[in-house]
Every structure is written in structure tokens, then in C-alpha cells.
Write a protein that holds these residues in place. Structure first.
Motif, PDB file in Angstrom:
ATOM      1  N   LEU A 114       0.863  -1.172   0.000  1.00 11.41           N
ATOM      2  CA  LEU A 114       0.000   0.000   0.000  1.00 11.41           C
ATOM      3  C   LEU A 114       0.901   1.223   0.000  1.00 11.41           C
ATOM      4  O   LEU A 114       1.722   1.401   0.911  1.00 11.41           O
ATOM      5  CB  LEU A 114      -0.914   0.025   1.229  1.00 11.41           C
ATOM      6  N   ALA A 115       0.773   2.049  -1.030  1.00  9.03           N
ATOM      7  CA  ALA A 115       1.613   3.247  -1.163  1.00  9.03           C
ATOM      8  C   ALA A 115       0.743   4.483  -0.964  1.00  9.03           C
ATOM      9  O   ALA A 115      -0.140   4.761  -1.773  1.00  9.03           O
ATOM     10  CB  ALA A 115       2.276   3.282  -2.528  1.00  9.03           C
ATOM     11  N   ALA A 116       0.995   5.218   0.099  1.00 11.37           N
ATOM     12  CA  ALA A 116       0.241   6.434   0.390  1.00 11.37           C
ATOM     13  C   ALA A 116       0.930   7.617  -0.274  1.00 11.37           C
ATOM     14  O   ALA A 116       2.117   7.852  -0.054  1.00 11.37           O
ATOM     15  CB  ALA A 116       0.153   6.649   1.897  1.00 11.37           C
ATOM     16  N   VAL A 117       0.181   8.335  -1.096  1.00  4.59           N
ATOM     17  CA  VAL A 117       0.729   9.490  -1.804  1.00  4.59           C
ATOM     18  C   VAL A 117      -0.092  10.726  -1.483  1.00  4.59           C
ATOM     19  O   VAL A 117      -1.279  10.627  -1.178  1.00  4.59           O
ATOM     20  CB  VAL A 117       0.787   9.257  -3.334  1.00  4.59           C
ATOM     21  N   ASP A 118       0.569  11.883  -1.563  1.00  2.00           N
ATOM     22  CA  ASP A 118      -0.131  13.123  -1.217  1.00  2.00           C
ATOM     23  C   ASP A 118       0.122  14.263  -2.200  1.00  2.00           C
ATOM     24  O   ASP A 118      -0.279  15.385  -1.963  1.00  2.00           O
ATOM     25  CB  ASP A 118       0.250  13.558   0.191  1.00  2.00           C
ATOM     26  N   GLY A 119       0.797  13.980  -3.297  1.00  2.00           N
ATOM     27  CA  GLY A 119       1.064  15.025  -4.279  1.00  2.00           C
ATOM     28  C   GLY A 119       2.313  15.836  -3.999  1.00  2.00           C
ATOM     29  O   GLY A 119       2.670  16.722  -4.764  1.00  2.00           O
ATOM     30  N   VAL A 158      -2.117   2.123  -4.729  1.00  2.00           N
ATOM     31  CA  VAL A 158      -1.853   3.522  -4.399  1.00  2.00           C
ATOM     32  C   VAL A 158      -3.098   4.095  -3.739  1.00  2.00           C
ATOM     33  O   VAL A 158      -4.217   3.855  -4.202  1.00  2.00           O
ATOM     34  CB  VAL A 158      -1.514   4.334  -5.670  1.00  2.00           C
ATOM     35  N   ILE A 159      -2.904   4.840  -2.674  1.00  2.00           N
ATOM     36  CA  ILE A 159      -4.024   5.497  -2.014  1.00  2.00           C
ATOM     37  C   ILE A 159      -3.665   6.943  -1.712  1.00  2.00           C
ATOM     38  O   ILE A 159      -2.529   7.252  -1.336  1.00  2.00           O
ATOM     39  CB  ILE A 159      -4.449   4.757  -0.729  1.00  2.00           C
ATOM     40  N   HIS A 160      -4.625   7.788  -1.946  1.00  2.00           N
ATOM     41  CA  HIS A 160      -4.524   9.185  -1.525  1.00  2.00           C
ATOM     42  C   HIS A 160      -5.778   9.462  -0.726  1.00  2.00           C
ATOM     43  O   HIS A 160      -6.891   9.233  -1.203  1.00  2.00           O
ATOM     44  CB  HIS A 160      -4.440  10.129  -2.721  1.00  2.00           C
ATOM     45  N   VAL A 161      -5.595   9.907   0.499  1.00  2.00           N
ATOM     46  CA  VAL A 161      -6.745  10.254   1.323  1.00  2.00           C
ATOM     47  C   VAL A 161      -6.980  11.744   1.186  1.00  2.00           C
ATOM     48  O   VAL A 161      -6.133  12.553   1.553  1.00  2.00           O
ATOM     49  CB  VAL A 161      -6.543   9.856   2.797  1.00  2.00           C
ATOM     50  N   ARG A 162      -8.109  12.077   0.588  1.00  2.00           N
ATOM     51  CA  ARG A 162      -8.505  13.475   0.404  1.00  2.00           C
ATOM     52  C   ARG A 162      -8.891  14.021   1.770  1.00  2.00           C
ATOM     53  O   ARG A 162      -9.920  13.660   2.325  1.00  2.00           O
ATOM     54  CB  ARG A 162      -9.674  13.534  -0.567  1.00  2.00           C
ATOM     55  N   PRO A 163      -8.035  14.878   2.325  1.00  2.00           N
ATOM     56  CA  PRO A 163      -8.270  15.317   3.697  1.00  2.00           C
ATOM     57  C   PRO A 163      -9.386  16.353   3.814  1.00  2.00           C
ATOM     58  O   PRO A 163      -9.602  17.167   2.926  1.00  2.00           O
ATOM     59  CB  PRO A 163      -6.927  15.928   4.111  1.00  2.00           C
ATOM     60  N   SER A 164     -10.082  16.269   4.931  1.00  2.00           N
ATOM     61  CA  SER A 164     -11.105  17.248   5.287  1.00  2.00           C
ATOM     62  C   SER A 164     -10.788  17.756   6.679  1.00  2.00           C
ATOM     63  O   SER A 164     -10.057  17.119   7.434  1.00  2.00           O
ATOM     64  CB  SER A 164     -12.493  16.599   5.301  1.00  2.00           C
ATOM     65  N   GLN A 165     -11.344  18.887   6.998  1.00  2.00           N
ATOM     66  CA  GLN A 165     -11.202  19.393   8.351  1.00  2.00           C
ATOM     67  C   GLN A 165     -12.526  19.963   8.814  1.00  2.00           C
ATOM     68  O   GLN A 165     -13.363  20.344   8.014  1.00  2.00           O
ATOM     69  CB  GLN A 165     -10.089  20.417   8.462  1.00  2.00           C
ATOM     70  N   VAL A 166     -12.700  19.983  10.127  1.00  2.00           N
ATOM     71  CA  VAL A 166     -13.918  20.510  10.714  1.00  2.00           C
ATOM     72  C   VAL A 166     -13.731  21.997  10.939  1.00  2.00           C
ATOM     73  O   VAL A 166     -12.736  22.427  11.524  1.00  2.00           O
ATOM     74  CB  VAL A 166     -14.239  19.800  12.047  1.00  2.00           C
ATOM     75  N   ILE A 167     -14.703  22.768  10.457  1.00  2.00           N
ATOM     76  CA  ILE A 167     -14.674  24.220  10.638  1.00  2.00           C
ATOM     77  C   ILE A 167     -15.895  24.594  11.464  1.00  2.00           C
ATOM     78  O   ILE A 167     -16.994  24.132  11.188  1.00  2.00           O
ATOM     79  CB  ILE A 167     -14.731  24.940   9.276  1.00  2.00           C
TER      80      ILE A 167
END
Length: 144
Positions: free
Chosen positions: A6-11, A35-44
Motif C-alpha cells: 500500500l503506497a500512500a501518496v499526497d502530491g 496507491v491510495i490518496h486520502v482526500r483530507p477534510s477538516q472541521v470548521i
């Protein structure tokens, strides 16, 4: 040796280094790479009202994965990819969950690249993965 990576990539350049490292390893061992990219979210917002907001556009996330998969396949590696979504605080747990679901025997990640106040606010994904993973973890650092 490793058969399912499993290869984690982030750009980032660290993500590029992950792809380069797993390409070499997969060619040596015959492993397949997910390959996995986790599209991050944040709480506002506050305690009364809050909203979960993605940090990047879905198309950008997909481009990151597509580029990594194309590079691996160009090197003769069997590879596939996916975009997942989750809160920044949950990125390490998401990677562990996906590695278990896929039967991965190695997780390759780049080091955290937050500094200053951001480093205090955002947990280190690579540290979190290394801490809770039941399989080997490869921390890949880029030249930059």
C-alpha cells in the motif's frame, strides 16, 4: 518478501519518493501496489455548529493517484489506485484500515511535512501509521 504494498501518496515530493521506492521494491519482489490518496477534510466551526470541509478538490486528488499509478505501470509494476476521504486527524487510521482490507504486507508513506504551528495542529500520519500498523512500514524521505 512483500507481495502487496500500500503506497500512500499526497502530491508532494515525499509522495513522489514513495512511488519511486515502491516501484523499485515491487520490481524486485513481484509485488502489486495499491496507491491510495486520502482526500483530507477538516472541521470548521465551533461546538454548536460545525461543517466538514474538504481541503482539496476531488479532481486534484484523483490526479495525484492517476499520476502515481501511471508511473508504476510505466515501470512494469502491477498497480491500481483509489481516493479515499477522511478528517486529517484520522488519516493514519484510514491507511491502516485500507491496508488490512487489502491484505497489504507493507505500507509505504512519506514523512510528515508540517512545521511550526501546523505541526502542532496536525498529527503526523507517518508516526501514526508506524505506531498502530500490524505490518511493516516503510518511511520514504525525498531529497527536498
Amino acid at each position: 518478501m512483500y507481495k502487496n504494498i500500500l503506497a500512500a501518496v499526497d502530491g508532494s515530493s515525499h509522495g513522489d519518493a514513495v512511488v519511486e521506492a515502491v516501484a523499485s521494491l515491487a520490481k524486485l519482489t513481484g509485488a502489486t501496489v495499491q496507491v491510495i490518496h486520502v482526500r483530507p477534510s477538516q472541521v470548521i466551526g465551533g461546538a454548536i455548529a460545525s461543517t466538514v470541509v474538504p481541503v482539496e478538490e476531488r479532481e486534484e486528488s484523483q490526479r495525484v493517484v492517476d499520476a502515481a499509478v501511471a508511473r508504476l505501470r510505466g515501470d512494469g509494476v502491477t498497480a491500481d489506485g483509489e481516493v479515499d476521504e477522511g478528517l486529517r486527524e484520522e488519516l493514519a487510521a484510514i491507511l491502516i484500515e485500507r491496508s488490512e482490507a487489502l491484505g497489504s504486507d507493507l505500507i509505504a508513506v512519506g514523512p510528515g511535512h508540517y512545521s511550526g504551528i501546523s505541526g502542532l495542529l496536525h498529527p503526523s500520519v507517518s508516526r501514526g501509521v508506524a505506531k498502530i500498523s500490524h505490518v511493516s512500514v516503510l518511511l520514504v524521505r525525498s531529497e527536498s
